[in-house]
Design a protein around this motif. Structure first.
Motif, short mmCIF file in Angstrom:
data_model
loop_
_atom_site.label_atom_id
_atom_site.label_comp_id
_atom_site.label_asym_id
_atom_site.label_seq_id
_atom_site.Cartn_x
_atom_site.Cartn_y
_atom_site.Cartn_z
N UNK A 1 0.82 -1.21 0.00
CA UNK A 1 0.00 0.00 0.00
C UNK A 1 0.86 1.26 0.00
N UNK A 2 1.96 1.24 0.75
CA UNK A 2 2.87 2.39 0.78
C UNK A 2 3.47 2.61 -0.61
N UNK A 3 3.86 1.53 -1.27
CA UNK A 3 4.42 1.65 -2.63
C UNK A 3 3.39 2.24 -3.58
N UNK A 4 2.14 1.81 -3.48
CA UNK A 4 1.08 2.33 -4.34
C UNK A 4 0.83 3.81 -4.06
N UNK A 5 0.84 4.16 -2.79
CA UNK A 5 0.66 5.56 -2.40
C UNK A 5 1.77 6.43 -2.95
N UNK A 6 3.02 5.96 -2.84
CA UNK A 6 4.15 6.74 -3.35
C UNK A 6 4.05 6.95 -4.86
N UNK A 7 3.72 5.88 -5.58
CA UNK A 7 3.60 5.98 -7.04
C UNK A 7 2.44 6.88 -7.44
N UNK B 1 -6.30 1.56 0.29
CA UNK B 1 -5.30 2.53 -0.15
C UNK B 1 -4.91 2.27 -1.60
N UNK B 2 -4.72 1.02 -1.95
CA UNK B 2 -4.36 0.69 -3.33
C UNK B 2 -5.50 1.06 -4.27
N UNK C 1 -0.43 -4.20 -10.66
CA UNK C 1 0.21 -5.28 -9.89
C UNK C 1 -0.06 -5.11 -8.40
N UNK C 2 0.05 -3.88 -7.90
CA UNK C 2 -0.30 -3.63 -6.50
C UNK C 2 -1.73 -4.08 -6.23
N UNK C 3 -2.61 -3.76 -7.17
CA UNK C 3 -4.04 -4.10 -7.01
C UNK C 3 -4.24 -5.61 -6.93
#
Length: 385
Positions: free
Chosen positions: A254-260, A336-337, A357-359
């Motif tokens: 979720x953090x990676x998705x938020x950053x992107x 979040x994603x 991919x995050x999803x």
């Protein structure tokens, strides 16, 4: 951009350990396309994991480990998941199992000593193999169809296990089986090179493809009696703090998705606007919603980990709390994603971006134990009682 980890790292030791996770995270990220496409775990990433002595970190210092606290374990796991959730989840099982064996003393001292030394000296990797096609998740209580039959000083083990993360990269499997002569469920330590042990390539899922969770097949594997390392007790199982590596993994995704999503919003400017979409009110609303959800999730998970570390005498009473963290954090991660996908719009569905991919990956958290329905039922019964 806010660094979500800055306030979580409390001292020089944690900073040093966190840097190991950063290097693993970066390596894992480099192999995302092929691991996701081919449903494989990268051998190159595993090499870096071992170079960083990561498999031995949860071992006691006397073996050469770092005796990680639960808080530190989750911190490192979340960072690795920011690079690739599949890598974090896979290696998290190993570290968590070693933490469990150390803390709960489930094995005889000489049995644990043997495995711990190999993990410390050779960075060997192990995972439990428990799930089967007929039983589903072992947390539901199904008796394994894998069977161990006693013949003199040996057991003959036959069966099939599904969802065996990193199956073809493990050095040992801890396999659950119905032990015929004991009429109980037991666990056997099985060397991957033992005759009769094979891995069947079956992993073809929507998300978490890089865990390479293929089927483990055992065809009349001959084991020593001493390879029976655990027998399931009749009592109520003790709470397992290490299983918080599961929500830590999905929180990292979720953090990676938020950053992107924030980077996308700051840099994307359609010709219908005279500014990037990050300055548009409804996009800022979504970013703000991501932030407060992540703040809540981090606070709940890490405060629970701190309590586990600081109050060992309370651990036996923390089962519901741990389960609630898993339910809350994995569901929040999915939310979040979803918000990140909404910020990216139709481009979020494109393979050119990581959002899809995050999803796919974050959905898997809903199917890791404990399941949402079991947690809700547990909390309801506790409230009523």
């Amino acid at each position: 951009m806010i660094d979500v980890f800055k306030d979580l790292i409390k001292n020089d030791r944690q900073k040093r350990l966190f840097e190991k996770a950063e290097r693993i995270s970066e390596e894992a990220k480099d192999h995302l396309k092929e691991t996701d496409r081919d449903a494989v775990f990268s051998a190159k990433t595993l090499k870096v994991i071992k170079q960083e002595s990561y498999p031995s970190l949860t071992l006691p210092v006397r073996y050469g480990g770092e005796d990680l606290s639960l808080y530190e374990f989750l911190l490192l796991q979340e960072k690795i998941a920011e690079g690739d959730g599949a890598v974090a989840l896979s290696i998290g099982w190993h570290l968590g199992i070693m933490m469990e064996l150390k803390d709960d003393q489930l094995w005889k001292a000489d049995q644990f000593d043997r495995l711990a030394k190999e993990v410390a000296e050779e960075q060997k990797v192990v995972n439990r193999a428990a799930t089967e096609p007929a039983t589903g998740s072992p947390t539901r209580g199904g008796v394994p169809e894998t069977k161990a039959v006693r013949k003199g000083d040996e057991y003959i083990l036959t069966g099939r296990k599904t969802f065996t993360s990193m199956a073809d990269h493990l050095d040992y499997y801890i396999v659950s089986a119905y032990v015929d002569d004991l009429d109980k469920v037991g666990w056997f330590l099985v060397d991957r090179h033992q005759p009769g042990v094979s891995v069947e390539k079956t992993w073809d899922t929507l998300g978490m493809r890089g865990t390479e969770s293929d089927d483990l097949v055992m065809n009349e594997v001959e084991l020593n009696v001493d390879d029976l390392v655990e027998v399931k007790s009749e009592g109520k199982p003790s709470p397992k703090g290490w299983l918080l590596h599961i929500p830590a993994c999905y929180l990292g995704i979720a953090v990676a998705a938020r950053n992107d999503a924030i980077e996308f919003a700051k840099n994307f400017q359609p010709n219908s606007l005279d500014k990037p979409i990050a300055e548009v009110a409804h996009i800022q609303d979504k970013i703000g919603e991501m932030e407060w959800k992540l703040l809540q999730a981090h606070s709940f998970m890490y405060s629970t980990a701190k309590k586990w570390d600081a109050e060992p005498h309370q651990r036996k009473n923390m089962g519901a709390e741990l389960a609630a963290v898993k339910l809350a954090v994995t569901n929040t991660a999915a939310e979040v994603v979803d918000l990140a996908m909404r910020i990216a719009g139709g481009r979020g569905l494109s393979k050119q971006y990581s959002f899809e991919k995050y999803y796919r990956d974050v959905r898997a958290g809903l199917h890791n134990p404990p399941m949402d329905d079991a947690v809700v039922s547990m909390l309801a019964k506790r409230a009523i009682e």
